[in-house]
Design an enzyme around this catalytic site. Sequence first.
Site, mmCIF file in Angstrom:
data_model
loop_
_atom_site.group_PDB
_atom_site.id
_atom_site.type_symbol
_atom_site.label_atom_id
_atom_site.label_comp_id
_atom_site.label_asym_id
_atom_site.label_seq_id
_atom_site.Cartn_x
_atom_site.Cartn_y
_atom_site.Cartn_z
ATOM 1 N N ASP A 13 0.817 -1.216 0.000
ATOM 2 C CA ASP A 13 0.000 0.000 0.000
ATOM 3 C C ASP A 13 0.853 1.269 0.000
ATOM 4 O O ASP A 13 0.397 2.336 0.413
ATOM 5 C CB ASP A 13 -0.956 0.032 1.209
ATOM 6 C CG ASP A 13 -1.738 -1.254 1.362
ATOM 7 O OD1 ASP A 13 -2.346 -1.684 0.381
ATOM 8 O OD2 ASP A 13 -1.717 -1.835 2.472
ATOM 9 N N GLY A 40 -4.190 -4.400 -4.740
ATOM 10 C CA GLY A 40 -4.658 -3.459 -5.751
ATOM 11 C C GLY A 40 -3.729 -2.278 -5.906
ATOM 12 O O GLY A 40 -3.078 -1.848 -4.960
#
Length: 426
Positions: A13, A40
């Site tokens: 992240d 992601g």
Amino acid sequence: MPGSIVVGTQWGDEGKGRIVDIVAKECQHVVRYQGGHNAGHTIVVDSETFALQLIPSGVLYEHVTPIIGNGVVINPWVLIDEIDMLASRGVDCGRLMLSPAAHLVLPYHQIADELAEAQRGDAKLGTTKRGIGPAYADKAARVGLRVEDLLEPMTLRSRLLSVLADRNAYLQRVYDHPGVDPDELADQLITEVAPRLAPLVADTVGWLHEALHAGERVLFEGAQATFLDLDHGTYPFVTSSNPVAGFALVGSGIGPGAIDQVIGIAKAYTTRVGSGPFVTELHGETGEHLRDRGAEYGTNTNRPRRCGWFDAVMGRQAVRLNACTEIALTKLDVLDELDTIKVCVAYEVDGHRYDYLPHLRSLHDRAVPVYATLPGWKTPLDKVTQRWQLPRQAVDYIVFLERQLGLPIRYVCVGPGREQYIRFAA
């Protein structure tokens, strides 16, 4: 040869997708080399947000060939949905190339992942329950299905019948789960998945070698980060693959001589999702402030991230492990409102000082942070576009981190937008 690697230096992240998007402007190819859809990458372009899970971040540039390498595990339905999402927003994925050697994440992997994590109770590992670990386990056990199997329907059906005879028996015996119908799954893969993905399958290894020999710039991006690495992370609270820069070679099929740049990505503070040690974690008001200001929630899972001060001990270890040549610092603007900012410069364990991560997990678990305290700048940074526009205290903070890590900080991000960054070091 002109190969660059972007790697996270913390627990993920850090904003790898953001830095890939910046660097990809000068590249012809961007390769994803490991992980699956359990992580992601978020990119903001003209106030429009793109959350990518499998497709390399460089897909947003028309001149870039995005490649998914052999080290990735692919949930084919997630990949198809991502392709369709991008197409609906005007992004062409016809340039996307898939390695035939990449392994597939299939429904029985996700079922096993969910059931195993639920059974652990309070000892949960914090897995995203996306089936990534079981897929990599099947790869190591040599029973996994690969992208190339989608091209051979009879082989695909035969291999599914074989592997599911064992996997279904396990699910039934251990978890009292009925398992997965092999013929039904084979039909779905043959009729729904293969027609969509087969045209994208290519000799990615050959393509990359030709590109590198031609002097074209190739950028390699992984998922997760150094301290979620299966070998070098805070085991067992790690991912099921190797995000470190060295695996970019294995996960894409190139040699070490192809790399001349390794960009380590570090957030201006530290975050972690799920369980595991976190020496600089903040439990009070400051930690909540970082979470709120930084929107620290998982891109895919929306899980709240644990927040803490920048950990230079981890940073130095990451620089070692990845042979970083430079650093990109993200989310500096999240610290804008703080009166003072701390940086962990060492660990103390039983009276002994550690400048790098302790070599034993038991030592890491007992580590106490040794902090340096710096003044905050109390000024918004979101409009800053040049180094000279930064407040002196912000420059001092960045330079302090450079000295702690022993590397230049090349890029500094001061907001989520595509252009909200400055070149700090030449």
